[in-house]
Design a protein around this motif. Structure first.
Motif, PDB file in Angstrom:
ATOM      1  N   SER A  71       0.833  -1.210   0.000  1.00  8.80           N
ATOM      2  CA  SER A  71       0.000   0.000   0.000  1.00  8.80           C
ATOM      3  C   SER A  71       0.865   1.257   0.000  1.00  8.80           C
ATOM      4  O   SER A  71       0.544   2.253  -0.637  1.00  8.80           O
ATOM      5  CB  SER A  71      -0.902   0.004   1.245  1.00  8.80           C
ATOM      6  N   ALA A  73       3.405   2.480  -1.583  1.00 10.10           N
ATOM      7  CA  ALA A  73       4.233   2.232  -2.777  1.00 10.10           C
ATOM      8  C   ALA A  73       5.506   3.078  -2.772  1.00 10.10           C
ATOM      9  O   ALA A  73       6.520   2.697  -3.361  1.00 10.10           O
ATOM     10  CB  ALA A  73       3.409   2.502  -4.030  1.00 10.10           C
ATOM     11  N   TRP A 118       4.219  -9.923  -6.169  1.00 10.74           N
ATOM     12  CA  TRP A 118       2.843  -9.806  -6.687  1.00 10.74           C
ATOM     13  C   TRP A 118       2.823  -9.361  -8.146  1.00 10.74           C
ATOM     14  O   TRP A 118       2.055  -8.473  -8.516  1.00 10.74           O
ATOM     15  CB  TRP A 118       2.006  -8.838  -5.841  1.00 10.74           C
ATOM     16  N   THR A 164       1.680  -9.838 -11.584  1.00  7.83           N
ATOM     17  CA  THR A 164       0.747 -10.546 -12.470  1.00  7.83           C
ATOM     18  C   THR A 164       1.387 -10.692 -13.844  1.00  7.83           C
ATOM     19  O   THR A 164       2.030  -9.754 -14.338  1.00  7.83           O
ATOM     20  CB  THR A 164      -0.565  -9.729 -12.597  1.00  7.83           C
ATOM     21  N   ASN A 175       9.132   9.832  -2.642  1.00  8.03           N
ATOM     22  CA  ASN A 175       8.360   9.409  -3.819  1.00  8.03           C
ATOM     23  C   ASN A 175       8.958   9.933  -5.119  1.00  8.03           C
ATOM     24  O   ASN A 175       8.792   9.323  -6.176  1.00  8.03           O
ATOM     25  CB  ASN A 175       6.916   9.908  -3.700  1.00  8.03           C
ATOM     26  N   ARG A 176       9.631  11.081  -5.025  1.00  9.01           N
ATOM     27  CA  ARG A 176      10.206  11.654  -6.249  1.00  9.01           C
ATOM     28  C   ARG A 176      11.533  11.010  -6.636  1.00  9.01           C
ATOM     29  O   ARG A 176      12.172  11.420  -7.607  1.00  9.01           O
ATOM     30  CB  ARG A 176      10.409  13.153  -6.076  1.00  9.01           C
ATOM     31  N   PHE A 194       7.055   7.364  -9.638  1.00  9.83           N
ATOM     32  CA  PHE A 194       5.882   7.277  -8.753  1.00  9.83           C
ATOM     33  C   PHE A 194       4.647   7.846  -9.448  1.00  9.83           C
ATOM     34  O   PHE A 194       3.574   7.251  -9.421  1.00  9.83           O
ATOM     35  CB  PHE A 194       6.150   8.017  -7.436  1.00  9.83           C
ATOM     36  N   MET A 232       1.222   5.885 -10.342  1.00  5.61           N
ATOM     37  CA  MET A 232      -0.081   6.315  -9.823  1.00  5.61           C
ATOM     38  C   MET A 232      -1.060   6.602 -10.958  1.00  5.61           C
ATOM     39  O   MET A 232      -2.229   6.222 -10.904  1.00  5.61           O
ATOM     40  CB  MET A 232       0.070   7.586  -8.959  1.00  5.61           C
ATOM     41  N   LEU A 245      -2.189   3.376 -12.455  1.00  9.29           N
ATOM     42  CA  LEU A 245      -3.113   2.650 -11.575  1.00  9.29           C
ATOM     43  C   LEU A 245      -4.521   3.256 -11.631  1.00  9.29           C
ATOM     44  O   LEU A 245      -5.512   2.552 -11.454  1.00  9.29           O
ATOM     45  CB  LEU A 245      -2.583   2.628 -10.138  1.00  9.29           C
ATOM     46  N   ASP A 246      -4.600   4.546 -11.914  1.00  7.77           N
ATOM     47  CA  ASP A 246      -5.942   5.135 -12.092  1.00  7.77           C
ATOM     48  C   ASP A 246      -6.679   4.399 -13.210  1.00  7.77           C
ATOM     49  O   ASP A 246      -7.846   4.033 -13.064  1.00  7.77           O
ATOM     50  CB  ASP A 246      -5.845   6.630 -12.439  1.00  7.77           C
ATOM     51  N   ARG A 287      -7.467   0.784 -12.232  1.00 11.17           N
ATOM     52  CA  ARG A 287      -8.567   0.584 -11.269  1.00 11.17           C
ATOM     53  C   ARG A 287      -9.922   0.529 -11.968  1.00 11.17           C
ATOM     54  O   ARG A 287     -10.829  -0.172 -11.497  1.00 11.17           O
ATOM     55  CB  ARG A 287      -8.497   1.685 -10.192  1.00 11.17           C
ATOM     56  N   TYR A 317      -5.857  -6.047  -4.635  1.00 12.57           N
ATOM     57  CA  TYR A 317      -4.815  -5.593  -5.582  1.00 12.57           C
ATOM     58  C   TYR A 317      -5.201  -4.301  -6.301  1.00 12.57           C
ATOM     59  O   TYR A 317      -6.320  -3.852  -6.245  1.00 12.57           O
ATOM     60  CB  TYR A 317      -4.363  -6.685  -6.532  1.00 12.57           C
ATOM     61  N   GLU A 318      -4.186  -3.713  -6.904  1.00  9.50           N
ATOM     62  CA  GLU A 318      -4.273  -2.369  -7.515  1.00  9.50           C
ATOM     63  C   GLU A 318      -4.835  -1.347  -6.519  1.00  9.50           C
ATOM     64  O   GLU A 318      -5.570  -0.437  -6.872  1.00  9.50           O
ATOM     65  CB  GLU A 318      -5.053  -2.416  -8.831  1.00  9.50           C
ATOM     66  N   GLY A 319      -4.449  -1.543  -5.255  1.00 13.59           N
ATOM     67  CA  GLY A 319      -4.862  -0.644  -4.186  1.00 13.59           C
ATOM     68  C   GLY A 319      -5.996  -1.247  -3.380  1.00 13.59           C
ATOM     69  O   GLY A 319      -7.069  -1.524  -3.921  1.00 13.59           O
ATOM     70  N   ARG A 368      -8.649  12.223   0.150  1.00  6.61           N
ATOM     71  CA  ARG A 368      -7.668  13.275  -0.152  1.00  6.61           C
ATOM     72  C   ARG A 368      -8.158  14.166  -1.290  1.00  6.61           C
ATOM     73  O   ARG A 368      -7.998  15.383  -1.255  1.00  6.61           O
ATOM     74  CB  ARG A 368      -6.335  12.634  -0.538  1.00  6.61           C
TER      75      ARG A 368
HETATM   76  N1  CAA Z   1      -1.599  10.525 -10.839  1.00  7.64           N
HETATM   77  C1  CAA Z   1      -0.432  11.200 -10.967  1.00  7.64           C
HETATM   78  N2  CAA Z   1       0.323  11.566  -9.904  1.00  7.64           N
HETATM   79  C2  CAA Z   1      -0.117  11.236  -8.684  1.00  7.64           C
HETATM   80  C3  CAA Z   1      -1.312  10.528  -8.465  1.00  7.64           C
HETATM   81  C4  CAA Z   1      -2.081  10.177  -9.613  1.00  7.64           C
HETATM   82  N3  CAA Z   1      -3.227   9.508  -9.501  1.00  7.64           N
HETATM   83  N4  CAA Z   1      -1.487  10.333  -7.155  1.00  7.64           N
HETATM   84  C5  CAA Z   1      -0.441  10.911  -6.542  1.00  7.64           C
HETATM   85  N5  CAA Z   1       0.389  11.453  -7.463  1.00  7.64           N
HETATM   86  C6  CAA Z   1       1.605  12.216  -7.205  1.00  7.64           C
HETATM   87  C7  CAA Z   1       1.283  13.383  -6.275  1.00  7.64           C
HETATM   88  O1  CAA Z   1       0.823  14.493  -7.004  1.00  7.64           O
HETATM   89  C8  CAA Z   1       2.601  13.649  -5.609  1.00  7.64           C
HETATM   90  O2  CAA Z   1       3.419  14.392  -6.499  1.00  7.64           O
HETATM   91  P1  CAA Z   1       4.494  15.490  -5.935  1.00  7.64           P
HETATM   92  O3  CAA Z   1       5.494  14.705  -5.164  1.00  7.64           O
HETATM   93  O4  CAA Z   1       5.016  16.096  -7.186  1.00  7.64           O
HETATM   94  O5  CAA Z   1       3.705  16.416  -5.074  1.00  7.64           O
HETATM   95  C9  CAA Z   1       3.203  12.263  -5.494  1.00  7.64           C
HETATM   96  O6  CAA Z   1       2.537  11.439  -6.479  1.00  7.64           O
HETATM   97  C10 CAA Z   1       3.035  11.655  -4.119  1.00  7.64           C
HETATM   98  O7  CAA Z   1       1.648  11.565  -3.833  1.00  7.64           O
HETATM   99  P2  CAA Z   1       1.106  11.235  -2.384  1.00  7.64           P
HETATM  100  O8  CAA Z   1       1.653  12.255  -1.418  1.00  7.64           O
HETATM  101  O9  CAA Z   1      -0.378  11.111  -2.468  1.00  7.64           O
HETATM  102  O10 CAA Z   1       1.803   9.825  -2.082  1.00  7.64           O
HETATM  103  P3  CAA Z   1       1.681   8.852  -0.847  1.00  7.64           P
HETATM  104  O11 CAA Z   1       3.012   8.308  -0.542  1.00  7.64           O
HETATM  105  O12 CAA Z   1       0.907   9.475   0.256  1.00  7.64           O
HETATM  106  O13 CAA Z   1       0.860   7.597  -1.470  1.00  7.64           O
HETATM  107  C11 CAA Z   1      -1.020   6.314  -2.144  1.00  7.64           C
HETATM  108  C12 CAA Z   1      -0.347   7.693  -2.051  1.00  7.64           C
HETATM  109  C13 CAA Z   1      -2.373   6.640  -2.751  1.00  7.64           C
HETATM  110  C14 CAA Z   1      -1.216   5.659  -0.802  1.00  7.64           C
HETATM  111  C15 CAA Z   1      -0.190   5.388  -3.072  1.00  7.64           C
HETATM  112  O14 CAA Z   1       0.991   4.963  -2.447  1.00  7.64           O
HETATM  113  C16 CAA Z   1      -0.989   4.177  -3.554  1.00  7.64           C
HETATM  114  O15 CAA Z   1      -1.802   4.290  -4.476  1.00  7.64           O
HETATM  115  N6  CAA Z   1      -0.751   3.019  -2.939  1.00  7.64           N
HETATM  116  C17 CAA Z   1      -1.333   1.750  -3.457  1.00  7.64           C
HETATM  117  C18 CAA Z   1      -0.404   1.143  -4.470  1.00  7.64           C
HETATM  118  C19 CAA Z   1      -1.090   0.114  -5.318  1.00  7.64           C
HETATM  119  O16 CAA Z   1      -2.207   0.297  -5.786  1.00  7.64           O
HETATM  120  N7  CAA Z   1      -0.391  -0.972  -5.570  1.00  7.64           N
HETATM  121  C20 CAA Z   1      -0.872  -2.026  -6.421  1.00  7.64           C
HETATM  122  C21 CAA Z   1       0.261  -2.526  -7.246  1.00  7.64           C
HETATM  123  S1  CAA Z   1      -0.128  -3.394  -8.734  1.00  7.64           S
HETATM  124  C22 CAA Z   1      -0.853  -4.845  -8.255  1.00  7.64           C
HETATM  125  O17 CAA Z   1      -1.729  -4.838  -7.483  1.00  7.64           O
HETATM  126  C23 CAA Z   1      -0.420  -6.126  -8.859  1.00  7.64           C
HETATM  127  C24 CAA Z   1      -0.970  -6.403 -10.173  1.00  7.64           C
HETATM  128  O18 CAA Z   1      -0.216  -6.755 -11.080  1.00  7.64           O
HETATM  129  C25 CAA Z   1      -2.426  -6.433 -10.401  1.00  7.64           C
END
Ligand code: CAA
Length: 383
Positions: free
Chosen positions: A131, A133, A155, A157, A177-178, A231, A235, A238-239, A242, A361-363, A374
């Motif tokens: 979670s 990431a 994990w 796929t 993250n950057r 990162f 993200m 993943l949008d 999802r 998965y995928e969050g 948020r």
């Molecule tokens: N699009 C573009 N940029 C984004 C974004 C998005 N949707 N969401 C966040 N960002 C950017 C932010 O703007 C920010 O940028 P700056 O540093 O320039 O300000 C940066 O990313 C950091 O954002 P956050 O502060 O929100 O980051 P965070 O550390 O708090 O994490 C989180 C946010 C939503 C918890 C994220 O870590 C997350 O989505 N976690 C879940 C990960 C996930 O879904 N993993 C699944 C992996 S794939 C899988 O499941 C296996 C498979 O093969 C199916």
């Protein structure tokens, strides 16, 4: 927002429905039992262009919009959620990032194979970074014209059979993250050690592996996007992913609903079909309500994406709702079947196992709620 499907969308949905019914449905139970979706199933979808759904025609894909992709994934998931996730991951978080963030040279090199026959894998998670990431520890050290990657991913796929892997690793230890970057890694590259497939509860036909990166050398021209952009690439992809998982959940949910409704019509208890019993009617009504709500949320997220508007919050809402609806509906489908729902002879047992991971998965559902909250706090309520 247009609710009706276009004639072209109806034609695509009907064609994929027929393909799934004739080619995949008779085998889906066996794929689950044997723990493998055969390559021929992927090839069959590839021949119809379904590996290039998110890629424009000028780059060899079929250039479907998000709503059409969602329809296709739903239909595949109705017969095999395992095959659906293989295709969903490939399209949304495998091929699409290469198109969206790749240079023309990368597009020319990788897209032809990705739209025609090779599966792609997305490798973000690690044993200590799921979670969260941004906690990725795998490192990519720049050495002249290449990077050297070391670390552990899990994990993944499609990890067993992918032609290319999109791997995220840390290029800057101090930048949070950057400090993450994305790399395109080809199958067979020395230094990628593929683990044995996970023995999963559901989606057993789809392979999920760990990867060990051991002094893996990746030419700098295979970095996707800028250094430090990883990162945000992950993200944003993943949008899109999802919406795909939500569509997969809707497909499984629909299959479970159909099976439960059919069974309830045939099964007699207390001298009448189950459908005459109000407790069962209420379950069926609630299944239909959740299915329709899930569909509307998916359609809205896809519509926003297609319109080029922000859709991250809506994709999370669609994924959250549809996955929770799928676990609820498959649970109730087993309940309506009684003891028969608990044995492998009836497909609802598989649907129940398959649905569970969609809240993970995928969050996870918790992460989707976090993304929604948020976004709400930042941008306010959207109507
Ligand atoms: N699009 C573009 N940029 C984004 C974004 C998005 N949707 N969401 C966040 N960002 C950017 C932010 O703007 C920010 O940028 P700056 O540093 O320039 O300000 C940066 O990313 C950091 O954002 P956050 O502060 O929100 O980051 P965070 O550390 O708090 O994490 C989180 C946010 C939503 C918890 C994220 O870590 C997350 O989505 N976690 C879940 C990960 C996930 O879904 N993993 C699944 C992996 S794939 C899988 O499941 C296996 C498979 O093969 C199916």
């Amino acid at each position: 927002m247009q609710f009706d499907l276009t004639p072209e969308q109806v034609a695509i949905r009907d064609a994929v429905r027929e393909l799934c019914r004739s080619e995949f449905e008779p085998h889906a139970e066996r794929w689950d039992r044997q723990g493998e979706v055969p390559r021929a199933a992927v090839d069959c979808l590839a021949a119809q262009g379904f590996l290039g759904m998110a890629i424009p025609e000028e780059w060899g894909g079929v250039g479907y919009d998000a709503r059409t992709i969602s329809l296709v994934l739903e239909e595949i998931a109705r017969v095999s959620a395992a095959l659906a996730i293989m295709i969903a991951v490939h399209n949304s978080v495998g091929a699409l990032p290469v198109f969206r963030f790749g240079s023309d040279a990368q597009r020319r090199r990788y897209l032809p194979r990705l739209v025609s026959h090779q599966l792609a894998a997305f490798s973000l998670s690690e044993p200590g970074a799921g979670s969260d990431a941004g906690a990725i520890q795998s490192v990519a050290l720049r050495r002249g014209d290449r990077y050297v990657l070391n670390g552990s991913k899990n994990w993944v796929t499609n990890g067993l059979q992918a032609g290319i892997y999109l791997i995220f690793a840390r290029t800057d230890k101090a930048a949070g993250n950057r400090g993450l970057s994305a790399f395109i890694v080809e199958r067979g590259a020395p230094g990628v050690v593929i683990g044995k497939p996970e023995d999963k509860m559901g989606l057993r036909g789809s392979d999920t592996v760990a990867l060990s990166l051991e002094d893996l050398e990746v030419p700098a021209e295979q970095r996707l996007g800028e250094e430090g952009q990883g990162f945000s690439i992950a993200m944003s992809m993943l949008d899109a992913g999802r919406i795909g998982v939500a569509s997969q959940a809707l497909g499984v949910l629909g299959a479970a609903f159909d099976a439960a409704a059919r069974y309830a019509q045939q099964r007699v208890a207390f001298g009448q079909p189950l459908t005459k019993i109000q407790a069962i009617q209420f379950k069926l009504a609630e299944m239909e309500r959740r299915a329709q709500c899930a569909r509307l949320l998916i359609q809205r997220a896809a519509w926003l994406k297609d319109a080029g508007r922000p859709y991250s919050r809506e994709a999370s809402m669609a994924k959250l709702y549809a996955s929770e609806a799928a676990t609820w509906v498959t649970h109730q489908a087993v309940q309506i079947h009684g003891g028969y729902g608990y044995v492998k002879e009836y497909a609802v047992e598989r649907y129940y196992r398959d649905a569970r991971v969609m809240e993970i998965y995928e969050g996870t559902s918790e992460i989707q709620r976090l993304v929604i909250a948020r976004s709400l706090l930042k941008d306010g309520v959207r109507v």
